[in-house]
Design an enzyme around this catalytic site. Structure first.
Site, mmCIF file in Angstrom:
data_model
loop_
_atom_site.group_PDB
_atom_site.id
_atom_site.type_symbol
_atom_site.label_atom_id
_atom_site.label_comp_id
_atom_site.label_asym_id
_atom_site.label_seq_id
_atom_site.Cartn_x
_atom_site.Cartn_y
_atom_site.Cartn_z
ATOM 1 N N ARG A 26 0.899 -1.062 -0.075
ATOM 2 C CA ARG A 26 0.138 0.070 0.006
ATOM 3 C C ARG A 26 0.765 1.173 0.006
ATOM 4 N NH1 ARG A 26 -5.130 2.047 3.577
ATOM 5 N NH2 ARG A 26 -6.052 0.568 2.389
ATOM 6 N N HIS B 14 -7.662 0.847 -5.925
ATOM 7 C CA HIS B 14 -7.778 -0.076 -4.710
ATOM 8 C C HIS B 14 -8.453 -1.487 -5.354
ATOM 9 C CE1 HIS B 14 -7.916 -0.825 -0.822
ATOM 10 N NE2 HIS B 14 -8.806 0.058 -0.335
ATOM 11 N N GLN C 172 -10.292 -3.706 -2.646
ATOM 12 C CA GLN C 172 -11.685 -3.152 -1.986
ATOM 13 C C GLN C 172 -12.878 -3.450 -2.857
ATOM 14 O OE1 GLN C 172 -12.372 -1.176 0.969
ATOM 15 N NE2 GLN C 172 -14.531 -1.437 0.383
ATOM 16 N N ASP D 11 -17.078 8.074 -1.105
ATOM 17 C CA ASP D 11 -15.801 8.014 -0.354
ATOM 18 C C ASP D 11 -15.304 9.170 0.204
ATOM 19 O OD1 ASP D 11 -13.153 7.069 0.357
ATOM 20 O OD2 ASP D 11 -12.158 6.908 -1.886
ATOM 21 N N CYS E 200 -16.247 2.684 1.326
ATOM 22 C CA CYS E 200 -15.087 2.008 1.605
ATOM 23 C C CYS E 200 -14.809 2.130 3.072
ATOM 24 C CB CYS E 200 -14.020 1.973 0.498
ATOM 25 S SG CYS E 200 -13.638 3.759 0.531
HETATM 26 N N1 CP Z 1 -10.965 0.802 3.021
HETATM 27 C C1 CP Z 1 -9.666 0.757 3.470
HETATM 28 O O1 CP Z 1 -8.958 0.355 2.487
HETATM 29 O O2 CP Z 1 -9.715 0.645 4.570
HETATM 30 P P1 CP Z 1 -8.066 0.876 5.535
HETATM 31 O O3 CP Z 1 -7.563 2.124 4.807
HETATM 32 O O4 CP Z 1 -8.498 0.803 6.710
HETATM 33 O O5 CP Z 1 -7.205 -0.304 4.857
HETATM 34 N N1 NVA Z 2 -9.717 7.327 -1.361
HETATM 35 C C1 NVA Z 2 -9.207 6.957 -0.041
HETATM 36 C C2 NVA Z 2 -9.683 5.319 -0.115
HETATM 37 C C3 NVA Z 2 -9.198 4.802 1.597
HETATM 38 C C4 NVA Z 2 -9.625 3.373 1.380
HETATM 39 C C5 NVA Z 2 -7.727 7.205 0.238
HETATM 40 O O1 NVA Z 2 -6.851 7.045 -0.772
HETATM 41 O O2 NVA Z 2 -7.545 7.680 1.244
#
Ligand code: CP
Ligand code: NVA
Length: 333
Positions: A108, A135, A138, A231, A272
């Site tokens: 990540r 992502h 998800q 989101d 999410c």
């Molecule tokens: N939805 C999601 O990816 O959550 P986190 O940032 O907690 O991993």
């Molecule tokens: N768009 C958000 C998604 C988090 C799961 C981010 O990247 O912070």
């Protein structure tokens, strides 16, 4: 399930066919049922995976950790500090080192390119746990949740409100196009996905009979929607300075009771997570003090309503991530 996944990376849904995505969802449902029945068999005992997190996480990190444990594997967690990656050592070198020690790598972070380099040079399956662009794990959890609620994906009317060119907007549009879900992105034009990606998705959608639609009109977007999704308005890695402009441009696209009523009582609300739906977080308080609003992308009443399935989605992160690890690591017989 076929074994076409063995040894493959999971970096974007663009790399997977409709049938393959469907197979992963079926596998996730089976793994979920097994876990509920206390009938898990730890098929990957003795394997090791490393979890690389350059950004924070609750769900993704825990899903990979618990999923790996459930499959019998050991994990190493490397956070934003404490390793040489990207500072003293290139990603390409890190990939080749980790590939000698681990059987799978989760990443990540920021650039999609980083996870691609890991995928190219490590020699073991690499899974994208979120980049600025995509992502994909998800989306599997979201689609498993939709199947659980509606029984199918094809023909579902799915509307995404908010920053439609972020990792979630991009990945949901790709996933919808693949699976025959009618996808509407509702946002100010400046926050629509790139024209290139829209064109790619429209071509994919032509094969699956899905409709891809972009609009600035929240009422048109929510009418007849089965799923209303949103989101955060500011994603991880974006500077604090964008909050003001983002709040001003996205407030008309907040998911509130009016949007849900327009969609109808059978519609579900998805997110999410994490979500800014009240003032009970550090950033929530900060935003309230600066801008006088007590919720952002979704109001508290919608978040807590019966139509909200956000915690089913969160649980399904575990089962779907486990399916991705299992499918890509299980040796064909
Ligand atoms: N939805 C999601 O990816 O959550 P986190 O940032 O907690 O991993
Ligand atoms: N768009 C958000 C998604 C988090 C799961 C981010 O990247 O912070």
């Amino acid at each position: 399930m076929n074994n076409s996944f063995y040894g493959r990376n999971f970096l974007t849904l663009l790399d997977f066919s409709k049938e393959e995505i469907s197979d992963l969802l079926t596998l996730a449902a089976k793994l979920k049922a097994k876990k509920k029945a206390n009938a898990e068999c730890r098929p990957l005992t003795g394997k090791n995976v490393v979890l690389l997190f350059e950004k924070d996480s609750t769900r993704t990190r825990c899903a990979f950790q618990v999923g790996a444990n459930d499959l019998g594997m050991n994990i190493t967690y490397l956070g934003p500090t404490g390793s040489q990656m990207g500072k003293k050592e290139t990603i390409k070198d890190t990939a080749r080192v980790l590939g000698r020690m681990y059987d799978g790598i989760e990443y990540r972070g920021y650039k999609q390119e980083t996870v691609e380099i890991l995928g190219e040079y490590s020699g073991v399956p690499v899974w994208n746990g979120l980049t600025d662009k995509y992502h994909p794990t998800q989306i599997l959890a979201d689609f498993l949740t939709i199947i659980e609620k509606f029984g199918h994906l094809e023909g579902i009317n799915f509307t995404y409100f908010g920053d439609a060119r972020n990792n979630m907007g991009n990945s949901l549009m790709i996933g919808a196009a693949k699976m025959g879900i009618n996808f509407t992105a509702c946002a100010p034009k400046a926050l629509w996905p790139s024209a290139n990606l829209v064109e790619t998705c429209k071509k994919i959608a032509a094969e699956s009979n899905a409709i891809i639609r972009l609009t600035e009109d929240a009422m048109i977007a929510s009418e007849n929607a089965d799923v209303i999704y949103t989101d955060v308005w500011v994603s991880m890695g974006e500077p604090e300075s964008v909050w003001k402009e983002r709040i001003e441009t996205l407030m008309p696209y907040q998911v509130n009771q009016k949007i849900m009523e327009n969609a109808g009582e059978t519609a579900i609300f998805m997110h999410c997570l994490p979500a800014f739906h009240n003032k009970d977080t550090k950033i929530g308080v900060d935003i309230f003090e600066k801008f006088g609003i007590d919720a952002m992308e979704v109001t508290e009443d919608v978040f807590e309503s019966k139509q909200s399935v956000v915690f089913d989605e969160a649980e399904n992160r575990l089962h779907t991530i486990k399916a991705v690890m299992y499918a890509t690591m299980r040796e064909p017989k």
